[in-house]
Design an enzyme around this catalytic site. Structure first.
Site, mmCIF file in Angstrom:
data_model
loop_
_atom_site.group_PDB
_atom_site.id
_atom_site.type_symbol
_atom_site.label_atom_id
_atom_site.label_comp_id
_atom_site.label_asym_id
_atom_site.label_seq_id
_atom_site.Cartn_x
_atom_site.Cartn_y
_atom_site.Cartn_z
ATOM 1 N N TRP A 53 0.829 -1.221 0.000
ATOM 2 C CA TRP A 53 0.000 0.000 0.000
ATOM 3 C C TRP A 53 0.860 1.267 0.000
ATOM 4 O O TRP A 53 1.825 1.366 0.754
ATOM 5 C CB TRP A 53 -0.868 0.004 1.264
ATOM 6 C CG TRP A 53 -1.545 1.307 1.519
ATOM 7 C CD1 TRP A 53 -1.015 2.410 2.143
ATOM 8 C CD2 TRP A 53 -2.878 1.677 1.157
ATOM 9 N NE1 TRP A 53 -1.938 3.429 2.180
ATOM 10 C CE2 TRP A 53 -3.099 3.000 1.587
ATOM 11 C CE3 TRP A 53 -3.926 1.005 0.508
ATOM 12 C CZ2 TRP A 53 -4.304 3.671 1.396
ATOM 13 C CZ3 TRP A 53 -5.134 1.679 0.319
ATOM 14 C CH2 TRP A 53 -5.299 2.990 0.765
ATOM 15 N N ASN A 55 0.089 5.686 0.009
ATOM 16 C CA ASN A 55 -0.816 6.818 -0.176
ATOM 17 C C ASN A 55 -0.038 8.125 -0.302
ATOM 18 O O ASN A 55 0.779 8.236 -1.227
ATOM 19 C CB ASN A 55 -1.990 6.827 0.812
ATOM 20 C CG ASN A 55 -1.670 6.754 2.284
ATOM 21 O OD1 ASN A 55 -1.040 5.823 2.740
ATOM 22 N ND2 ASN A 55 -2.128 7.725 3.047
ATOM 23 N N ASP A 56 -0.235 9.095 0.559
ATOM 24 C CA ASP A 56 0.210 10.471 0.313
ATOM 25 C C ASP A 56 1.699 10.629 -0.018
ATOM 26 O O ASP A 56 2.545 10.011 0.639
ATOM 27 C CB ASP A 56 -0.006 11.342 1.560
ATOM 28 C CG ASP A 56 -1.320 11.078 2.249
ATOM 29 O OD1 ASP A 56 -2.161 10.390 1.685
ATOM 30 O OD2 ASP A 56 -1.475 11.592 3.373
ATOM 31 N N GLN A 72 3.665 7.822 2.171
ATOM 32 C CA GLN A 72 3.007 6.987 3.161
ATOM 33 C C GLN A 72 2.973 5.551 2.645
ATOM 34 O O GLN A 72 2.465 5.297 1.549
ATOM 35 C CB GLN A 72 1.565 7.488 3.382
ATOM 36 C CG GLN A 72 1.496 8.818 4.086
ATOM 37 C CD GLN A 72 1.731 8.677 5.583
ATOM 38 O OE1 GLN A 72 0.847 8.256 6.296
ATOM 39 N NE2 GLN A 72 2.921 9.036 6.039
ATOM 40 N N TRP A 80 -4.300 -0.080 3.914
ATOM 41 C CA TRP A 80 -3.722 0.969 4.749
ATOM 42 C C TRP A 80 -3.364 0.433 6.143
ATOM 43 O O TRP A 80 -4.105 -0.362 6.714
ATOM 44 C CB TRP A 80 -4.734 2.119 4.873
ATOM 45 C CG TRP A 80 -4.200 3.330 5.581
ATOM 46 C CD1 TRP A 80 -3.559 4.383 5.024
ATOM 47 C CD2 TRP A 80 -4.264 3.597 6.988
ATOM 48 N NE1 TRP A 80 -3.204 5.296 6.006
ATOM 49 C CE2 TRP A 80 -3.630 4.836 7.215
ATOM 50 C CE3 TRP A 80 -4.778 2.903 8.092
ATOM 51 C CZ2 TRP A 80 -3.515 5.415 8.474
ATOM 52 C CZ3 TRP A 80 -4.662 3.473 9.357
ATOM 53 C CH2 TRP A 80 -4.038 4.713 9.528
ATOM 54 N N ARG A 179 -3.252 17.190 12.181
ATOM 55 C CA ARG A 179 -2.128 16.524 11.488
ATOM 56 C C ARG A 179 -1.662 17.249 10.222
ATOM 57 O O ARG A 179 -2.256 18.207 9.783
ATOM 58 C CB ARG A 179 -2.511 15.092 11.144
ATOM 59 C CG ARG A 179 -3.760 14.933 10.300
ATOM 60 C CD ARG A 179 -4.055 13.445 10.088
ATOM 61 N NE ARG A 179 -5.261 13.228 9.323
ATOM 62 C CZ ARG A 179 -6.485 13.113 9.853
ATOM 63 N NH1 ARG A 179 -6.654 13.214 11.154
ATOM 64 N NH2 ARG A 179 -7.541 12.924 9.074
ATOM 65 N N ASP A 180 -0.584 16.698 9.677
ATOM 66 C CA ASP A 180 -0.063 17.021 8.348
ATOM 67 C C ASP A 180 0.570 18.411 8.255
ATOM 68 O O ASP A 180 0.098 19.282 7.497
ATOM 69 C CB ASP A 180 -1.160 16.869 7.272
ATOM 70 C CG ASP A 180 -1.825 15.510 7.303
ATOM 71 O OD1 ASP A 180 -1.206 14.563 7.824
ATOM 72 O OD2 ASP A 180 -2.969 15.394 6.824
ATOM 73 N N GLU A 234 -7.020 17.859 5.503
ATOM 74 C CA GLU A 234 -5.839 17.014 5.520
ATOM 75 C C GLU A 234 -4.797 17.649 4.595
ATOM 76 O O GLU A 234 -5.139 18.356 3.642
ATOM 77 C CB GLU A 234 -6.189 15.609 5.028
ATOM 78 C CG GLU A 234 -7.218 14.930 5.930
ATOM 79 C CD GLU A 234 -7.404 13.457 5.612
ATOM 80 O OE1 GLU A 234 -7.167 12.620 6.491
ATOM 81 O OE2 GLU A 234 -7.794 13.140 4.475
#
Ligand code: DQQ
Length: 576
Positions: A53, A55-56, A72, A80, A179-180, A234
């Site tokens: 997996w 992601n970002d 990620q 995830w 977050r982020d 996000e």
């Protein structure tokens, strides 16, 4: 650039098995897909890890002549979880080498995962990662990591700060929605500023934190920006763009020459607004319209799969580059079966349009190095109801540019006042619905009998004296499989067809189709999982289902070579 750095990375990327500067790479074939497995949806020139997996995109960076992409990643599964920072490097944003993970979730404050974040260059040129750690209760805090050896252009090892966590949620902040961190910047008085995504009572926002030393942070009393029409923000992003020209800008304090982009990821899309940064007051002033305001809901991409994006300033070529996670549109069970999930978009250069009211995007020029077998069609009449096959290229792995001329613009269909939602309009007037000026465009990943086809097309309407151009991506016939989402997407394209031709560029890579309308004014990315139109069976057509003949001014199509995305590099034992 240091003269030794470029050859080192080149050698890494080009050799079948290379042992250079203490690193080793092995080429396994198409984008790392192992031999013997059928992987019809694995891409050939989009960035993917070998398996599992992703992601970002996190902390993209150009450092000492090397492009870095962190992301990620779940090292253990195609779904995830176990969020870790994967790390890959490139010399050209096309060919990549996977390195060891940069951040593993091992400290108490991040046992629930090392979530997304950004990189900031500290004075003196030392990079620092600012990221979110989630603990086992999903309480989120902000943390720092520094390169063990900043002189290493590959930045292979990262050390977490002993001061972590440097920011925790105060009592009035929901700790699981905090977050982020963005890339930080310095205000006029030198204090560091960083934005963190959050939400209060369903209202999305960016908190502003400030620091003198990058370690001790305090929250500004003023929320940087929020909007009631949004959900949890996000991966916020905040950066300057030049108001005259395509060059990227890195200086947040440059006066007069810039506007600012504030991007937030919410409700499955990346939305942005334009405005001004008031450096003295440390505030953001929206220029025209805020998030989700009627008629100007600017998105980087109007497909449903482009999310959690992040930009960085490429000091080598003085441009700002945008990366985004491209989600799958198949089932979780399929992801487990194929052993992977998630792509990165082709990196896009982003700049302000000449009119200044929106952003433009275009694939980085380096991607053109993969083009081969060019096919060109010029000044070709595309009669009403006709279909022209583009032969001579690998249609499942291609780059296509096409522009159209419409001789009868005055005959365009009248736009109804209620047609305000482009996606809905594209679904109602899909590729099968004949019109006057349109639908016309491309059929990609099409099977020979057109049982499967993905249509990217235009329709032109008239609204009093103005023309409205609609760009659609109709996936309703894209796959015989019932196990995949086949949504239709749409966007209005701010061009005047009386003054310019209508153009489209589409990058096709097995299971992804990225389209750029009007030179990058509206983009639509889609995931496509054909059953018949796979590999050599896939075909490409130009079509016109409108009631008027139109003209293809120019079509250029290329097969795309495979990018080299090489597996993990093992450290070589020092010679005895
Ligand atoms: N993905 C990360 C979060 C971020 C989300 C976790 C967006 O940090 O908010 O994998 O896709």
């Amino acid at each position: 650039m240091h003269t030794m750095e470029k050859p080192v990375v080149w050698a890494l990327l080009l050799c079948f098995v290379a042992v250079v500067n203490g690193v080793q790479t092995t080429d396994l074939g198409q984008n790392g897909a192992s031999a013997g497995t059928t992987q019809p949806y694995r891409t050939a020139y989009h960035f993917q890890p070998l398996k599992n997996w992703m992601n970002d995109p996190n902390g993209p960076l150009y450092y000492k002549g090397v492009y870095h992409l962190f992301y990620q990643y779940n090292p253990y599964s195609a779904i995830w979880g176990n969020m870790t920072w994967g790390h890959s490097i490139s010399n050209d944003l096309v060919n990549w080498v996977h390195l060891e993970h940069a951040l593993n979730p091992i400290e108490p404050y991040e046992l629930g995962g090392c979530f997304s974040g950004s990189i900031t260059m500290l004075p003196g040129g030392r990079p620092v990662i600012f990221y979110t750690g989630a603990d086992t209760n999903n309480f989120q805090s902000q943390n720092l990591a520094f390169p063990k050896d900043p002189s290493d252009p590959l930045l292979r090892e990262w050390v977490k700060s002993p001061h972590n966590p440097v920011i925790t949620a105060e009592d009035d902040i929901e700790p699981s929605d905090f977050r982020d961190p963005t890339t930080a910047w310095q205000a006029v008085d030198g204090t560091w500023q960083v934005l963190i995504g959050g939400k209060i009572d369903g209202r999305g926002m960016a908190y502003l934190y400030q620091s003198n030393d990058f370690i001790n942070w305090t929250r500004s009393e003023k929320i940087f920006h929020s909007s009631v029409k949004t959900g949890m923000w996000e991966c916020p992003d905040f950066y300057p763009v030049s108001i005259n020209g395509k060059d990227g800008v890195d200086n947040y304090l440059e006066k007069g020459n810039t506007k600012f982009v504030l991007k937030a990821s919410f409700l499955d899309h990346d939305h942005y607004i334009l405005g001004y940064y008031k450096a003295e007051r440390n505030g953001f002033q929206v220029e025209a319209t805020d998030f989700m305001e009627a008629n100007t809901d600017w998105r980087y991409d109007y497909g449903g799969k482009f999310y959690a994006s992040k930009t960085f300033f490429d000091g080598g070529k003085k441009r700002r580059i945008l990366w985004a996670w491209i989600m799958e549109a198949d089932s979780r069970a399929n992801d487990i079966k194929k052993g992977w999930s998630g792509l990165q978009s082709i990196p896009r250069v982003v700049w302000l349009s000449a009119s200044g009211n929106q952003l433009m995007q275009w694939p980085v020029e380096e991607i053109e190095s993969l083009r081969k077998d060019e096919v060109e069609i010029k000044d070709k009449e595309l009669e009403k109801g006709s279909l022209v096959e583009v032969v001579g290229i690998t249609a499942a792995q291609a780059d296509v540019e096409i522009s159209f001329e419409l001789p009868n613009l005055e005959d365009a269909e009248q736009m109804e006042p209620s047609w305000t939602d482009p996606q809905l309009l594209c679904a109602q007037k899909n590729a099968a619905v004949e019109g006057r000026l349109g639908p016309f465009g491309l059929l990609v990943l099409a099977s020979s009998n057109l049982t499967e086809e993905t249509a990217i097309f235009f329709r032109v309407f008239k609204n009093h004296s103005r023309h409205i151009v609609l760009l659609c991506n109709d996936l309703s016939r894209s796959s015989l499989s019932r196990d995949v989402r086949k949504t239709t997407f749409g966007a209005f394209l701010d061009i005047n067809p009386l003054q310019e031709s209508i153009s489209l560029r589409t990058l096709i890579d097995h299971s992804i189709v990225e389209s750029f309308g009007g030179g990058g004014k509206a983009c639509i990315t889609a995931r496509v999982y054909p059953v018949l139109a796979v590999d050599k069976e896939a075909k490409l057509f130009a079509f016109n289902k409108g009631s008027h003949n139109i003209k293809i001014l120019k079509l250029n199509a290329w097969s795309m070579k495979e990018a080299k995305i090489l597996p993990i590099m093992k450290r070589r034992k020092p010679p005895v």
